[in-house]
Design an enzyme around this catalytic site. Structure first.
Site, PDB file in Angstrom:
ATOM      1  N   LYS A 223      14.786 -33.270  -2.891  1.00  0.00           N
ATOM      2  CA  LYS A 223      16.034 -33.682  -2.407  1.00  0.00           C
ATOM      3  C   LYS A 223      16.614 -34.768  -3.032  1.00  0.00           C
ATOM      4  O   LYS A 223      16.940 -36.018  -2.528  1.00  0.00           O
ATOM      5  CB  LYS A 223      16.064 -33.779  -0.852  1.00  0.00           C
ATOM      6  CG  LYS A 223      17.409 -33.832  -0.203  1.00  0.00           C
ATOM      7  CD  LYS A 223      18.130 -32.684   0.244  1.00  0.00           C
ATOM      8  CE  LYS A 223      19.248 -32.761   0.803  1.00  0.00           C
ATOM      9  NZ  LYS A 223      20.173 -31.674   0.904  1.00  0.00           N
TER      10      LYS A 223
ATOM     11  N   TYR B 289       3.768 -38.969   5.069  1.00  0.00           N
ATOM     12  CA  TYR B 289       2.666 -39.171   5.727  1.00  0.00           C
ATOM     13  C   TYR B 289       1.617 -40.219   5.625  1.00  0.00           C
ATOM     14  O   TYR B 289       0.603 -40.110   6.171  1.00  0.00           O
ATOM     15  CB  TYR B 289       1.723 -37.579   5.144  1.00  0.00           C
ATOM     16  CG  TYR B 289       2.616 -36.458   5.686  1.00  0.00           C
ATOM     17  CD1 TYR B 289       3.742 -36.110   5.301  1.00  0.00           C
ATOM     18  CD2 TYR B 289       1.659 -35.481   6.283  1.00  0.00           C
ATOM     19  CE1 TYR B 289       4.231 -34.738   5.837  1.00  0.00           C
ATOM     20  CE2 TYR B 289       2.196 -34.112   6.755  1.00  0.00           C
ATOM     21  CZ  TYR B 289       3.516 -33.906   6.506  1.00  0.00           C
ATOM     22  OH  TYR B 289       4.065 -32.758   6.935  1.00  0.00           O
TER      23      TYR B 289
ATOM     24  N   ASP C  89       4.393 -28.841   3.220  1.00  0.00           N
ATOM     25  CA  ASP C  89       3.763 -28.443   4.422  1.00  0.00           C
ATOM     26  C   ASP C  89       4.504 -27.312   5.227  1.00  0.00           C
ATOM     27  O   ASP C  89       4.034 -26.561   5.577  1.00  0.00           O
ATOM     28  CB  ASP C  89       3.916 -29.727   5.378  1.00  0.00           C
ATOM     29  CG  ASP C  89       3.002 -29.700   6.708  1.00  0.00           C
ATOM     30  OD1 ASP C  89       2.351 -28.798   6.849  1.00  0.00           O
ATOM     31  OD2 ASP C  89       2.952 -30.755   7.406  1.00  0.00           O
TER      32      ASP C  89
ATOM     33  N   ASP D 239      16.914 -27.543  -0.156  1.00  0.00           N
ATOM     34  CA  ASP D 239      17.620 -26.723   0.832  1.00  0.00           C
ATOM     35  C   ASP D 239      17.718 -25.393   0.547  1.00  0.00           C
ATOM     36  O   ASP D 239      17.391 -24.381   1.114  1.00  0.00           O
ATOM     37  CB  ASP D 239      18.709 -27.595   1.677  1.00  0.00           C
ATOM     38  CG  ASP D 239      19.638 -28.391   0.516  1.00  0.00           C
ATOM     39  OD1 ASP D 239      19.271 -28.148  -0.664  1.00  0.00           O
ATOM     40  OD2 ASP D 239      20.434 -29.039   1.107  1.00  0.00           O
TER      41      ASP D 239
END
Ligand code: NAD
Length: 478
Positions: A172, A125, A229, A205
Site C-alpha cells: 500500500k 507484528y 496473514d 486493496d
C-alpha cells in the site's frame, strides 16, 4: 537419520500429528523424532509463553520443528507461541501454497495455484504499542531493508526453484510511502536480478480483490506481514478449505512447519479431523531437509486419495466424494496409495525441491544522514488549531520555528479546515529558520522550553535526510 522436533499440540493436534507421522514414516522418511510439549497445558501450568525453556534447547538443537496447532487460552496475558517462535528463531519467511483440487474438492476457483510468501517478523507484528494521550494509541510499523531484501529474494529464489513464472508484490505504498515504499523499492531492485521471472506490483486493496475474484492470474505473491496473514487465509479458503493448507516458516538456521488452521477443539478426540493441512506442512519439511523423493511420493499418494473421493467430513460432498472417512482411515488410504500417482490432478515432481540456499544479508555502507527538523507530539485537550499553534509558536527560537501542525496526519495549521475533526494528539513540526540548520541541542532546548511552558510533549521524531533524500512523509494537505 535426521532428528526433528515434534509437538503434538492441542485439540485435534495429537490425532492429525499421529496420522501425519504414520504416513511419512510409511513412505520411508529417514527421520528420528524428539517430542516436546507446547501449548495449553504449558500455558495453564503458569508459563505465559506456552513453552518450557528446555524445549527451546531441543528446537534449537534439531533446527527443524513440526508443530501441530495449539490452543492459546483466552485473556490472562498469554503470548502467542507462533509469533514468539517465528521471532526468536528468525523465521523470516512464511510460505503458504494454496491450490484448488477441482473437481474433487468443491471450489469457486477451479484453476488456482498460488504460493503466498509472507514476511514473518516485522511490520505491525513487532507489537510495539503505546497509549499516548487520552484519545490516541499507536502501533509502530517497523520495516527494515534487510527484512525486505531477505523476503523478496526468498520469493524469487522460490519461484526459480519451483519453476514458477511470476512474482507479484502487494503493498500500500501509495499511502505508506516510507514503509511499504521501501518494500516496493527493494522488490523492484531484486526483480532485476531475475530477468527470466515476470514481476509486477499491485496496490494491496485492488490486488486482494483481484486475487479473491481471479486467483488464476497469480503465481507467487510476496507481501508484508499483516497483509500476508490475512490474504493467505483468504487464498486457502477460496481454494477449497483452510483444512488443506500447510505452511513453512523458514529462517537462516531453523525452520518450523505446520498446518494453517487452529486446534478445532470442538472436533477433538472424535477421529474426525482432516490431517491434510499438517501433512502438507510435513511435505514441505521433507523437501526442506532434502528428502525430496519421499516428499514427492507422499504428495502424489495424497493427491490420488483426494482424487479417489476418500474425504474427511470437512471436504465431503455427496456429489463429488465417494467415501466419508475419519482421520485414521484417511491416513491408511494415503499409505495404501504410496507409489501411485493421480490421473486427473497434476502429479508433482520435486526433483529440485530442497532447502533454498540464500546468500546472507550484507550490510550496506551508511548513507550521509542529515538532521532537517523535528516533530514534537503534544497532548492537548483543546480543539482549535490556531490556539495550539499560538502556544507552540512561543517555543520558536532564532534557529528553529514551527512550520506545520497535523492531527492524525492531516494538516490543521497553517490554513486548516474547520471541518477537520481533531483529537487530543497534535504533531508540531519544527524546521530550521532561514539560513540556519538544526542540531540535537536545539531539540533539547525545544523540549526544555515545552516543559517550562507546561506543554505536554509525549514524544519526538527526528526528521532526517539520507544521502539528500528526505526520510519522512509530508503532512496530508501540506
Ligand atoms: P480453527 O482453525 O481451529 O477452526 C476453524 C474451523 O475449521 C472450525 O469449524 C473447525 O472445526 C474447522 N477445522 C479446522 N481445522 C480442521 C481440520 N483439520 N479438519 C476439519 N475441520 C477443521 O480456528 P479457531 O476455532 O478460530 O481456533 C481454535 C483454537 O486454535 C484457538 O485457541 C486458536 O488460538 C488456535 N489457533 C492455533 C493456530 C496454530 O497453532 N497455528 C492457528 C490458528 C488458531
Amino acid at each position: 537419520m535426521r532428528k526433528i522436533t515434534v509437538a503434538k499440540g492441542d485439540g485435534i493436534g495429537p490425532e492429525i500429528m499421529d496420522a501425519t507421522l504414520e504416513i511419512i514414516m510409511a513412505a520411508g522418511a529417514k527421520i528420528e523424532i524428539e517430542e516436546i510439549e507446547v501449548g495449553e497445558k504449558v500455558y495453564l501450568a503458569g508459563n505465559t509463553s506456552g513453552i518450557a525453556k528446555e524445549s527451546w534447547d531441543v528446537i534449537r538443537r534439531n533446527k527443524v520443528f513440526l508443530k501441530a496447532p495449539i490452543t492459546t487460552p483466552q485473556g490472562g496475558g498469554y503470548k502467542s507461541l507462533n509469533v514468539t517462535t517465528r521471532k526468536f528463531l528468525g523465521l523470516y519467511s512464511n510460505v503458504r501454497p494454496s491450490t484448488s483440487y477441482h473437481p474433487f474438492v468443491k471450489t469457486k476457483h477451479p484453476v488456482m495455484d498460488i504460493v503466498m510468501i509472507r514476511e514473518n517478523e516485522e511490520d505491525l507484528y513487532a507489537g510495539i504499542e503505546h497509549q499516548q494521550t487520552d484519545e490516541v494509541v499507536q502501533c509502530l510499523k517497523l520495516i527494515s531493508r534487510p527484512g525486505c531484501e531477505k523476503i523478496v529474494r526468498y520469493a524469487f529464489e522460490y519461484a526459480k526453484q519451483y519453476g514458477r513464472k511470476k512474482v507479484t508484490c502487494f503493498t500500500k505504498d501509495n499511502i505508506m510511502k516510507q514503509t511499504d515504499g521501501l518494500f516496493h523499492q527493494v522488490f523492484d531492485e531484486i526483480a532485476k536480478e531475475y530477468p527470466e521471472i515476470e514481476n509486477e506490483h499491485w496496490i494491496i486493496d485492488i490486488g486482494a480483490a483481484k486475487m479473491a475474484d481471479t486467483p488464476e492470474v497469480f503465481d507467487v505473491i510476496v507481501t508484508l506481514n499483516l497483509y500476508g496473514d490475512v490474504l493467505s487465509d483468504v487464498a486457502a479458503q477460496i481454494a477449497g478449505s483452510v483444512g488443506l493448507a500447510g505452511s513453512a516458516n523458514i529462517g537462516e538456521e531453523c525452520a518450523m512447519f505446520e498446518a494453517i488452521h487452529g486446534s478445532a477443539p470442538r472436533r477433538a478426540g472424535q477421529n474426525l479431523a482432516n490431517p491434510s493441512g499438517l501433512l502438507q506442512g510435513a511435505i514441505m519439511m521433507l523437501n526442506h531437509i532434502g528428502e525430496t523423493e519421499v516428499a514427492e511420493k507422499i504428495q502424489n499418494a495424497w493427491l490420488k486419495t483426494i482424487e479417489d473421493g476418500i474425504h474427511t467430513y470437512d471436504i465431503f460432498k455427496e456429489d463429488t466424494s465417494k467415501q466419508k472417512v475419519g482421520t485414521k482411515e484417511f491416513a491408511k488410504a494415503v499409505i495404501a496409495n504410496l507409489g501411485k500417482k493421480p490421473s486427473t490432478l497434476k502429479a508433482v515432481s520435486y526433483a529440485k525441491g530442497s532447502a533454498l540456499n540464500l546468500p546472507k544479508y550484507k550490510k550496506k555502507p551508511a548513507a550521509k544522514k542529515e538532521l532537517l527538523g523535528v516533530d514534537l507530539f503534544v497532548h492537548w485537550n483543546g480543539t482549535d488549531a490556531n490556539e495550539i499553534a499560538a502556544k507552540i509558536q512561543a517555543l520558536d527560537s532564532k534557529e528553529i520555528k514551527l512550520s506545520m501542525i497535523t492531527n492524525r496526519g492531516i494538516k490543521v495549521w497553517p490554513e486548516g479546515f474547520k471541518e477537520t475533526f481533531c483529537t487530543d494528539h497534535w504533531r508540531c513540526r519544527f524546521k530550521p529558520t532561514e539560513g540556519n540548520s538544526i542540531s540535537k541541542t536545539d531539540i533539547i532546548k525545544l523540549l526544555s522550553g515545552a516543559l517550562d511552558k507546561n506543554i505536554d510533549c509525549v514524544k519526538t521524531e527526528n526528521l532526517y535526510s539520507f544521502d539528500g533524500k528526505p526520510g519522512f512523509s509530508l503532512g496530508q494537505g501540506q
